[in-house]
Design an enzyme around this catalytic site. Structure first.
Site, mmCIF file in Angstrom:
data_model
loop_
_atom_site.group_PDB
_atom_site.id
_atom_site.type_symbol
_atom_site.label_atom_id
_atom_site.label_comp_id
_atom_site.label_asym_id
_atom_site.label_seq_id
_atom_site.Cartn_x
_atom_site.Cartn_y
_atom_site.Cartn_z
ATOM 1 N N GLU A 1 16.234 4.146 -4.949
ATOM 2 C CA GLU A 1 16.029 5.361 -3.959
ATOM 3 C C GLU A 1 14.557 5.302 -3.680
ATOM 4 O O GLU A 1 13.781 4.898 -4.620
ATOM 5 C CB GLU A 1 16.341 6.494 -4.922
ATOM 6 C CG GLU A 1 17.790 6.907 -4.499
ATOM 7 C CD GLU A 1 18.415 6.788 -6.072
ATOM 8 O OE1 GLU A 1 17.805 6.638 -7.086
ATOM 9 O OE2 GLU A 1 19.713 6.591 -6.138
ATOM 10 N N TYR B 1 10.306 -3.392 0.263
ATOM 11 C CA TYR B 1 11.804 -3.717 -0.242
ATOM 12 C C TYR B 1 12.439 -4.553 0.882
ATOM 13 O O TYR B 1 13.140 -5.531 0.535
ATOM 14 C CB TYR B 1 12.353 -2.475 -0.370
ATOM 15 C CG TYR B 1 11.701 -1.749 -1.532
ATOM 16 C CD1 TYR B 1 11.489 -2.336 -2.891
ATOM 17 C CD2 TYR B 1 11.814 -0.022 -1.639
ATOM 18 C CE1 TYR B 1 10.950 -1.571 -3.845
ATOM 19 C CE2 TYR B 1 11.346 0.450 -2.728
ATOM 20 C CZ TYR B 1 10.870 -0.067 -3.767
ATOM 21 O OH TYR B 1 10.286 0.568 -5.006
HETATM 22 N N1 COA Z 1 1.810 -0.601 4.665
HETATM 23 C C1 COA Z 1 2.644 -1.145 5.272
HETATM 24 N N2 COA Z 1 3.396 -2.408 4.741
HETATM 25 C C2 COA Z 1 3.159 -2.252 3.341
HETATM 26 C C3 COA Z 1 2.163 -1.480 2.652
HETATM 27 C C4 COA Z 1 1.313 -0.495 3.442
HETATM 28 N N3 COA Z 1 0.575 0.438 2.759
HETATM 29 N N4 COA Z 1 2.131 -1.916 1.358
HETATM 30 C C5 COA Z 1 3.008 -2.930 1.130
HETATM 31 N N5 COA Z 1 3.567 -3.235 2.237
HETATM 32 C C6 COA Z 1 4.587 -4.192 2.689
HETATM 33 C C7 COA Z 1 3.922 -5.267 3.556
HETATM 34 O O1 COA Z 1 4.670 -6.076 4.179
HETATM 35 C C8 COA Z 1 3.538 -6.281 2.548
HETATM 36 O O2 COA Z 1 2.862 -7.582 2.908
HETATM 37 P P1 COA Z 1 1.562 -7.766 3.382
HETATM 38 O O3 COA Z 1 0.683 -7.302 2.620
HETATM 39 O O4 COA Z 1 1.465 -9.103 3.468
HETATM 40 O O5 COA Z 1 1.637 -7.295 4.927
HETATM 41 C C9 COA Z 1 4.440 -6.137 1.529
HETATM 42 O O6 COA Z 1 5.119 -4.793 1.259
HETATM 43 C C10 COA Z 1 4.132 -6.798 -0.052
HETATM 44 O O7 COA Z 1 3.152 -5.954 -0.528
HETATM 45 P P2 COA Z 1 2.280 -6.099 -1.945
HETATM 46 O O8 COA Z 1 1.086 -6.447 -1.931
HETATM 47 O O9 COA Z 1 3.200 -6.890 -2.773
HETATM 48 O O10 COA Z 1 2.654 -4.473 -2.294
HETATM 49 P P3 COA Z 1 1.532 -3.745 -3.282
HETATM 50 O O11 COA Z 1 1.339 -4.627 -4.904
HETATM 51 O O12 COA Z 1 0.514 -2.941 -2.560
HETATM 52 O O13 COA Z 1 2.406 -2.481 -3.816
HETATM 53 C C11 COA Z 1 3.789 -0.231 -3.404
HETATM 54 C C12 COA Z 1 3.502 -1.788 -2.881
HETATM 55 C C13 COA Z 1 4.714 0.654 -2.453
HETATM 56 C C14 COA Z 1 4.243 -0.618 -4.635
HETATM 57 C C15 COA Z 1 2.447 0.274 -3.687
HETATM 58 O O14 COA Z 1 2.024 0.773 -2.488
HETATM 59 C C16 COA Z 1 2.494 1.683 -4.385
HETATM 60 O O15 COA Z 1 2.330 1.653 -5.866
HETATM 61 N N6 COA Z 1 2.827 2.715 -3.732
HETATM 62 C C17 COA Z 1 2.953 3.955 -4.569
HETATM 63 C C18 COA Z 1 4.236 4.062 -5.554
HETATM 64 C C19 COA Z 1 5.396 3.824 -4.626
HETATM 65 O O16 COA Z 1 5.568 4.151 -3.660
HETATM 66 N N7 COA Z 1 6.351 3.374 -5.237
HETATM 67 C C20 COA Z 1 7.691 2.871 -4.934
HETATM 68 C C21 COA Z 1 8.584 4.067 -5.260
HETATM 69 S S1 COA Z 1 10.367 3.994 -4.747
#
Ligand code: COA
Length: 167
Positions: free
Chosen positions: A106, A118
């Site tokens: 979720e 995702y």
């Molecule tokens: N805006 C748009 N796309 C994004 C993004 C952003 N801020 N962050 C990640 N993505 C997408 C992009 O497609 C990205 O690829 P790119 O950087 O080549 O464009 C892809 O996801 C992979 O990103 P990645 O670097 O592996 O993700 P991350 O290590 O930054 O972690 C989260 C992503 C969501 C886990 C991180 O932002 C986070 O911890 N957020 C807060 C907690 C959260 O929301 N957890 C999920 C709860 S369900």
């Protein structure tokens, strides 16, 4: 191509550092007791991503019957957009080790970064849980990653239905 970040299994002694990231990340963070409960489940998979031997992200995944539920994913705000979450989730798929795993999760409907992550990894929106998040009454988007979603279909996803347009 992004380099894979080193991963390892989470242990109880990692939880203080995990809690620091958790509190920096979520308005209603998990408690220590919730992490302890999840990490104690022998059928779960709980991974940490490391940078210079320091934890910069984690994923908590539990197995219910034949389905894997991603319960929590977070990356330290200083280390986002560097492929850490991608490494964690790809590592999770490998650790599950099944030829055709079925995963679900979720996510807040407003959480565009997570939804984009995702979707890039093969998850597809399959429905909504209305007012799922108690802090602000936000809907949860239910996402699945299955053999069908990886081929652009939804026919093996339970109760899959159209999701109203995301504002
Ligand atoms: N805006 C748009 N796309 C994004 C993004 C952003 N801020 N962050 C990640 N993505 C997408 C992009 O497609 C990205 O690829 P790119 O950087 O080549 O464009 C892809 O996801 C992979 O990103 P990645 O670097 O592996 O993700 P991350 O290590 O930054 O972690 C989260 C992503 C969501 C886990 C991180 O932002 C986070 O911890 N957020 C807060 C907690 C959260 O929301 N957890 C999920 C709860 S369900």
């Amino acid at each position: 191509m992004t380099t894979r970040h080193p991963l390892r299994r989470l242990t109880y002694s990692d939880l203080p550092r995990v809690m620091t990231i958790e509190r920096r990340t979520f308005p209603t963070p998990w408690s220590l007791a919730m992490f302890v409960l999840e990490v104690s489940k022998p059928t779960g998979i709980h991974l940490a991503a490391l940078r210079d031997d320091r934890i910069v992200g984690y994923v908590i995944c539990s197995r219910y019957d034949t389905v894997w539920h991603i319960m929590n994913v977070a990356v330290d705000p200083d280390w986002r957009r560097m492929g850490v979450a991608t490494s964690l989730l790809e590592g999770l798929f490998e650790e599950i080790g099944e030829p055709e795993p079925r995963l679900t999760l979720e996510v807040r409907r407003s959480n565009a970064p997570a939804i984009a992550l995702y979707e890039r990894l093969g998850f597809r929106a399959a429905g909504l849980r209305r007012r799922y998040y108690q802090d602000n009454g936000e809907d949860a988007l239910i996402m699945w990653r299955t053999p069908a979603t990886l081929e652009g279909r939804m026919d093996d996803v339970p109760n899959a239905g159209p999701v109203p347009f995301l504002p």
